[in-house]
Design an enzyme around this catalytic site. Sequence first.
Site: not given
Ligand code: SAJ
Length: 404
Positions: A197, A251
Amino acid sequence: MVNVIGLGYIGLPTALMLASHGVDVVGTDCKSELVDELKSGRTTFKEDGLDELFDKAQKGGIRFDTKYMTTDTYIVSVPTPYDKNTKKIDASFVVKAVSDVLEVCVPGAVIVIESTVSPGTVDKFVRPAAAQSGKKINLVHAPERIIPGNMVYELVNNNRTIGADDREVGEKIKNLYSTFCKGEIVITDIKTAEMTKVVENTFRAVNIAFANELAKICDSDNMDVYEIIKICNMHPRVNILSPGPGVGGHCIPVDPWFLVGDYPDKAKVIGEALKVNESMPQFVLEKAQKIMREKGMEDLSKIGLYGIAYKENVDDYRESPTLQMIDFCREKYGVSLKSYDPYVKKDVAQNQYHDFDKFLSDADFVIIMVGHDEIKEKSAIEKLKTKTVLDTRRALKTDGVYYI
Ligand code: SAJ
């Protein structure tokens, strides 16, 4: 009966999903206002498909309570924050939940921990608490994987990991999740499940940091990072993510620090990557200041931040880059930046607006921090035409807009 402990972003959808698939469920949370809200038939946050799922779960007989139930199966999904100084996990909520369960559960009960924990947390903190009680129980770690914005779909369709000491117990919990999960469910040991995880979220954090670092490099030498990423991603083995104003959510900015906290001599790339992500709000503010200077604008209080949530089309503002930027600006310049978010109804920042037009009339320089669908609508784009706009998400594709 399954008692789901902690009815937040993960516990609530999980409880509802089980109840709408024929499982007898009681959802428990220590916050009585939250339990009252659920009892009165209302969901406590916005998520696609959650209200429909709630209706089905109610038909399936779900109950909500502040008390822990006496039963043989528990799912614990309480927060696992980290200590900002040591970067280590604060497992106290998980330990407290498990200790409370131990007081009421039947001997031999299975306690499934869904909360994200760093590798070794179950051994270091949870097992000793369980041993103290003298009651024989079975611990399982089944980390959640769902993404806010697409939770209901992902709960059903994602693959899952179950870490158990004992294969039979693992199979039992696999059967429970199989009531609704169509993905593949892998059974492994607890420490491996804990590590997978954290590694999954670290992978994402490091990859986002790579995109953010590219944005900084390109900005310093007048190159278009989006054009470069677009072309690079046409290579069959390259898949660069998008730069942004930083990372938020419970996360991605948090879990990878568990590895740095526990393995400081080894987690070097990870530590540096996290620092890059954390530097982004400051980078964006400095970029805005540069543009303001060029335009003869000086007053930072004329900046308005569009979007307070940590990402598009959700109301979750935990660790949001916007709030990080507001804090940074207040500490460094004593100015509380203006902000607005159509999804965030609670007051979470000092100069927060709840009306888009009023927000725009008070801000001359708009920084788009979140690419909510609202800001991409024609009417919003029209209203932004008289403003200087720095778009950190490439949400707008209009002339005259600055990008990072
Ligand atoms: N972000 C960027 N650039 C990107 C993608 C995301 O700047 O290309 C930013 C987003 O705007 C945000 C942050 O990253 O601020 C995180 O967003 P996210 O969409 O990547 O992820 P979360 O936090 O919504 O969810 C993540 C997911 N983990 C993965 O993709 C490995 C989700 O599957 C998990 O369940 C969740 O964390 C968790 O609870 O651990």
